[in-house]
Design an enzyme around this catalytic site. Sequence first.
Site, PDB file in Angstrom:
ATOM      1  CB  THR A 122     -11.868  -6.180  22.846  1.00 26.51           C
ATOM      2  OG1 THR A 122     -10.620  -6.039  23.505  1.00 26.51           O
ATOM      3  CG2 THR A 122     -12.553  -4.827  22.775  1.00 26.51           C
ATOM      4  CE  LYS A 132      -3.387 -10.310  15.274  1.00 27.09           C
ATOM      5  NZ  LYS A 132      -3.570  -8.871  14.987  1.00 27.09           N
ATOM      6  CE1 TYR A 144      -5.970 -13.033  15.432  1.00 25.92           C
ATOM      7  CE2 TYR A 144      -5.568 -13.908  17.620  1.00 25.92           C
ATOM      8  CZ  TYR A 144      -5.948 -12.872  16.803  1.00 25.92           C
ATOM      9  OH  TYR A 144      -6.304 -11.660  17.360  1.00 25.92           O
ATOM     10  CB  THR A 161      -4.173 -11.114   7.248  1.00 27.49           C
ATOM     11  OG1 THR A 161      -4.990 -11.574   6.190  1.00 27.49           O
ATOM     12  CG2 THR A 161      -4.610  -9.731   7.692  1.00 27.49           C
ATOM     13  CG  LEU A 199      -1.911   0.988   1.542  1.00 28.89           C
ATOM     14  CD1 LEU A 199      -2.985   0.933   0.464  1.00 28.89           C
ATOM     15  CD2 LEU A 199      -2.555   0.731   2.913  1.00 28.89           C
TER      16      LEU A 199
END
Length: 296
Positions: free
Chosen positions: A154, A128, A124, A71, A42
């Site tokens: 959260t 991370k 995941y 991701t 990006l």
Amino acid sequence: MVREGHDVICVDNYFTGAKSNVAHLLGFSNFEILRFDVRDPLRLEVDEIYNLACPASPQHYQLQPVRTIETSVMGTVNLLRLARETGATFLQASTSEIYGDAQVQPQSETYYGHVNPIGPRSCYDEGKRCAETMCFDYHRQYGVRVKVVRIFNTYGPRLSPADGRVASNFILQALRDKPITIYGDGLQTRSLCYVDDMVGGLAAMMDSNDDVTGPINLGNPDEHTIREIADLIMSITESKSKITFGPVPEDDPQKRRPDISLAIEKLNWRPTVDLETGLARTIGYFRRQFSMDMPG
Ligand code: UDP
């Protein structure tokens, strides 16, 4: 941030997000939205980057594990490169999953974790963990200003009804008088943080001095068993639901509670919304949002 006058560019591929969640911001001239997947590079002029990209619900991230780890790994490297090119400060939304099925209680930032590297959650957890490593390597090697926060469970308004995590599942089940689906015996624990508190923590981290790189835990240390959370939701909603017990998901962490001493010391931050208040607000949202298909 929009209210404070910042120019905000919201980047989302809508894998788990929804345009309706930001619809109320579309009228502001300092808010833009870009449908984009951060696995691709990006180029933008920015001075702060909040990297929150990645599905966070086990059901979602396990649906497409390759996409999930890509991701976190490719997305984070692309955005760290952007931070390096632009001189932006980079905030990484890391996670309590870094600690895996923790063998210490509560979890503080010095604990290295207990993670299965090849299990169904590892897309995941390890994604991370790798993202954190890259943050500190970009910091050491290129001097990129990085800030890593480890977010504990959260919840709040605007959770997707298809989210699959404990708060939205139990709330929808309770409101519809459907069975409450506890996985396992319900004695496993989580510490749930209300979304407004979390947003305050993220902003405090971004505003901290350059020498505050983290990792810093952000979460609410008020720990409950899943059974207690089910009981509380049923009592607030006055539900007629029955509790059912199903199989435990593989590698489901047994205990989770953040040690937030570092957040208190470095960011002067601590959560202020208690579980009952936060759940009542979230239940109110779900009632308003999905009143059409609910009894009464
Ligand atoms: N859980 C449950 N019923 C549900 C959803 C979750 O009993 O319908 C349990 C799950 O097994 C875990 C805890 O609630 O022990 C929190 O799960 P969640 O998926 O919300 O998030 P996690 O902390 O595991 O990422």
